[in-house]
Scaffold this motif. Structure first.
Motif, mmCIF file in Angstrom:
data_model
loop_
_atom_site.group_PDB
_atom_site.id
_atom_site.type_symbol
_atom_site.label_atom_id
_atom_site.label_comp_id
_atom_site.label_asym_id
_atom_site.label_seq_id
_atom_site.Cartn_x
_atom_site.Cartn_y
_atom_site.Cartn_z
ATOM 1 N N THR A 109 -0.797 0.898 14.136
ATOM 2 C CA THR A 109 0.220 0.082 13.476
ATOM 3 C C THR A 109 -0.328 -0.587 12.223
ATOM 4 N N VAL A 110 -1.478 -1.242 12.332
ATOM 5 C CA VAL A 110 -2.020 -1.943 11.155
ATOM 6 C C VAL A 110 -2.505 -0.951 10.116
ATOM 7 N N ALA A 111 -2.878 0.265 10.533
ATOM 8 C CA ALA A 111 -3.312 1.278 9.558
ATOM 9 C C ALA A 111 -2.177 1.622 8.605
ATOM 10 N N ARG A 112 -0.933 1.539 9.074
ATOM 11 C CA ARG A 112 0.200 1.843 8.209
ATOM 12 C C ARG A 112 0.416 0.759 7.159
ATOM 13 N N LEU A 113 -0.197 -0.396 7.375
ATOM 14 C CA LEU A 113 -0.193 -1.453 6.349
ATOM 15 C C LEU A 113 -1.385 -1.322 5.411
ATOM 16 N N GLY A 114 -2.245 -0.346 5.677
ATOM 17 C CA GLY A 114 -3.487 -0.232 4.929
ATOM 18 C C GLY A 114 -4.604 -1.024 5.566
ATOM 19 N N GLY A 115 -4.387 -1.476 6.805
ATOM 20 C CA GLY A 115 -5.397 -2.280 7.491
ATOM 21 C C GLY A 115 -6.431 -1.428 8.181
ATOM 22 N N ARG A 116 -7.628 -1.988 8.353
ATOM 23 C CA ARG A 116 -8.733 -1.282 9.005
ATOM 24 C C ARG A 116 -9.590 -2.280 9.779
ATOM 25 N N ASN A 117 -10.463 -1.730 10.595
ATOM 26 C CA ASN A 117 -11.374 -2.535 11.431
ATOM 27 C C ASN A 117 -10.619 -3.618 12.224
ATOM 28 N N ARG B 258 4.210 -11.017 12.749
ATOM 29 C CA ARG B 258 5.106 -10.447 13.750
ATOM 30 C C ARG B 258 4.384 -9.441 14.648
ATOM 31 N N ILE B 259 3.481 -8.683 14.072
ATOM 32 C CA ILE B 259 2.666 -7.774 14.891
ATOM 33 C C ILE B 259 1.856 -8.580 15.901
ATOM 34 N N ALA B 260 1.248 -9.681 15.449
ATOM 35 C CA ALA B 260 0.457 -10.522 16.352
ATOM 36 C C ALA B 260 1.313 -11.078 17.476
ATOM 37 N N GLY B 261 2.562 -11.441 17.169
ATOM 38 C CA GLY B 261 3.457 -11.935 18.210
ATOM 39 C C GLY B 261 3.737 -10.878 19.260
ATOM 40 N N GLU C 210 -16.517 -8.014 1.390
ATOM 41 C CA GLU C 210 -16.986 -7.055 0.398
ATOM 42 C C GLU C 210 -15.952 -5.992 0.070
ATOM 43 N N ASP C 211 -15.185 -5.556 1.079
ATOM 44 C CA ASP C 211 -14.245 -4.457 0.851
ATOM 45 C C ASP C 211 -12.788 -4.910 0.914
ATOM 46 N N GLY C 212 -12.523 -6.198 0.712
ATOM 47 C CA GLY C 212 -11.139 -6.647 0.696
ATOM 48 C C GLY C 212 -10.974 -8.058 1.228
ATOM 49 N N VAL C 213 -9.985 -8.259 2.088
ATOM 50 C CA VAL C 213 -9.678 -9.558 2.668
ATOM 51 C C VAL C 213 -9.600 -9.411 4.185
ATOM 52 N N ARG C 214 -10.370 -10.245 4.895
ATOM 53 C CA ARG C 214 -10.308 -10.260 6.355
ATOM 54 C C ARG C 214 -9.278 -11.299 6.762
ATOM 55 N N VAL C 215 -8.227 -10.846 7.454
ATOM 56 C CA VAL C 215 -7.122 -11.721 7.828
ATOM 57 C C VAL C 215 -7.183 -11.966 9.333
ATOM 58 N N VAL D 120 -7.931 -8.255 10.995
ATOM 59 C CA VAL D 120 -7.824 -6.956 10.330
ATOM 60 C C VAL D 120 -8.208 -7.125 8.866
ATOM 61 N N THR D 121 -8.769 -6.081 8.270
ATOM 62 C CA THR D 121 -9.166 -6.109 6.864
ATOM 63 C C THR D 121 -8.187 -5.282 6.040
ATOM 64 N N LEU D 122 -7.717 -5.847 4.907
ATOM 65 C CA LEU D 122 -6.863 -5.155 3.958
ATOM 66 C C LEU D 122 -7.489 -5.234 2.578
ATOM 67 N N ASP D 123 -7.073 -4.335 1.685
ATOM 68 C CA ASP D 123 -7.581 -4.385 0.313
ATOM 69 C C ASP D 123 -7.169 -5.686 -0.358
ATOM 70 N N ALA D 124 -5.911 -6.056 -0.165
ATOM 71 C CA ALA D 124 -5.361 -7.310 -0.698
ATOM 72 C C ALA D 124 -4.222 -7.718 0.219
ATOM 73 N N VAL D 125 -3.814 -8.981 0.116
ATOM 74 C CA VAL D 125 -2.790 -9.510 1.023
ATOM 75 C C VAL D 125 -1.694 -10.179 0.210
ATOM 76 N N ASP D 126 -0.456 -9.811 0.494
ATOM 77 C CA ASP D 126 0.682 -10.506 -0.122
ATOM 78 C C ASP D 126 1.562 -11.092 0.988
ATOM 79 N N GLU D 127 2.664 -11.728 0.592
ATOM 80 C CA GLU D 127 3.504 -12.411 1.573
ATOM 81 C C GLU D 127 4.148 -11.439 2.557
ATOM 82 N N GLU D 128 4.458 -10.223 2.103
ATOM 83 C CA GLU D 128 5.036 -9.245 3.029
ATOM 84 C C GLU D 128 4.017 -8.830 4.078
ATOM 85 N N ASP D 129 2.757 -8.663 3.671
ATOM 86 C CA ASP D 129 1.696 -8.352 4.643
ATOM 87 C C ASP D 129 1.567 -9.481 5.661
ATOM 88 N N ARG D 130 1.584 -10.710 5.174
ATOM 89 C CA ARG D 130 1.420 -11.863 6.074
ATOM 90 C C ARG D 130 2.568 -11.929 7.082
#
Length: 395
Positions: free
Chosen positions: A42-50, A131-134, A99-104, A116-126
């Protein structure tokens, strides 16, 4: 609302709906050990990793990575001083440039953190991560009854059979609702036996019981189980506080020898008005905290401990102000002492409450810090169970 042809609402699947549907559509038949794989997909579809799911250990000291397919492992993190710990204690997202983005870090409100780590984070990602966390928190809670995986992750050291019984008996350690919040701590986490608590929110009424069964080991755990079971049954059939005491008293007296007893305190809070009522059965009086300062003890008439056949207890009451907190605790918190030394005492307890309340934090953080601080101040001694429950009427 988007409108499609013929004036009907647009019911086509958006990206966000499809993303959350990835979890929802598979939830019912998802084996517990594959939760991590679905989260990773699921988070991979947001560009998330680790991705990591970090669960609070029973001692409330560390956040431990859940080891499951699709998830990143790693060493446990201290709740104190870590970014994940700050997220856990405040229930607020914490973002850290790496080093490789933003750890959220996003709180899992039943006792953990999704990272999860993303390249960058905007309000839609947040928004989507929140909601995923919920959904993940609900999924973990649902699957917890089907597996030992989450228990093994949270268990940081060997646990006694009595403690296993007590932990299985407990509600979630913390709950935050618009009008009321509660948090509890049990020590020693891996060897607790006779202490327990239970709560429920039924409509506008918040119910709480804190108990301390005499003795140690399996005998105390068994007695606590009977007392809490009787309390839940009496509460659920809707009888008043004095009758709840009488019901619990009979249940314990019928199952155990005449010299066995349980001290108890049962409270009811009207969350619309702040009207608090309670009965006391040989238990230490609660403490009222107002504007982050101890106002005093909620002293009241008391009856005999549960199991001794005491008189029907008198109901006491007080009107709380918005933001007031009530601290309930068992005697192990103040009676501990080193051999030949004075007991820790209630004055020291109140001093520490005043010091820690100045920090103006939520009940989960204050209850946890208070329990751990008091344990250190007692010289790490835990010869008796020491339990505290902190309730806040939010108004």
């Amino acid at each position: 609302m988007a409108v499609g042809r013929f004036g009907k609402p647009d019911r086509s699947e958006s990206f966000g709906e499809e993303l959350l549907g990835t979890i929802l559509d598979r939830a019912d038949e998802l084996p517990p050990h594959r939760v991590g794989l679905v989260v990773a997909e699921t988070v991979a579809r947001l560009g998330g990793r680790n991705p990591q799911i970090l669960l609070q250990d029973y001692g409330q000291q560390r956040l431990v990575p859940l080891l499951a397919e699709g998830l990143t492992g790693g060493e446990p993190l201290s709740i104190d001083g870590s970014d994940a710990g700050r997220c856990f204690l405040t229930s607020l997202p914490v973002e850290l440039a790496v080093e490789d983005g933003v750890r959220v870090h996003v709180a899992l409100l039943d006792g953990g953190v999704l990272a999860v780590t993303l390249d960058a984070v905007d309000e839609e990602d947040r928004r989507l991560l929140r909601r995923i966390a919920g959904l993940v928190a609900d999924l973990l809670q649902t699957k917890n009854g089907h597996t030992d995986l989450f228990f093994r992750t949270r268990r940081g050291e060997p646990m006694s059979v009595a403690a296993e019984i007590q932990w299985a008996l407990l509600p979630p350690l913390a709950m935050t609702m618009p009008r009321v919040a509660v948090a509890g701590v049990l020590e020693p986490a891996y060897d607790v036996a006779g202490d327990s608590f239970d709560y429920a929110l039924n409509g506008d009424t918040f119910h709480l019981a804190v108990i301390d069964a005499m003795g140690h080991g399996l005998d105390a755990a068994t007695m606590a189980t009977v007392a809490i079971g009787a309390y839940r049954h009496a509460r659920r059939i809707g009888i008043d506080l004095p009758e709840i005491y009488l019901f619990m008293d009979r249940a314990v007296a019928e199952q155990f020898a005449p010299d066995h007893f349980v001290t108890a305190q049962m409270l009811e809070l009207d969350t619309t008005t702040g009207h608090l009522q309670w009965v006391n059965a040989g238990h230490p009086a609660p403490v009222l905290i107002r504007k982050h300062r101890v106002m005093g003890r909620l002293d009241s008439p008391t009856t005999l401990p549960v199991g001794f056949g005491g008189a029907q207890p008198q109901v006491s009451s007080v009107l709380l102000e918005p933001g007031d907190r009530v601290l309930c605790f068992t005697d192990g918190l103040i009676e501990e002492h080193e051999s030949g030394q004075e007991q820790f005492g209630e004055e020291q307890l109140l001093d520490w409450v005043n010091q820690l309340e100045k920090t103006d934090r939520g009940v989960r953080a204050v209850a946890r810090d208070l329990s751990h601080t008091l344990k250190r101040a007692r010289g790490e001694a835990t010869s008796d169970d020491a339990t505290l429950v902190l309730v806040e009427w939010r108004g």
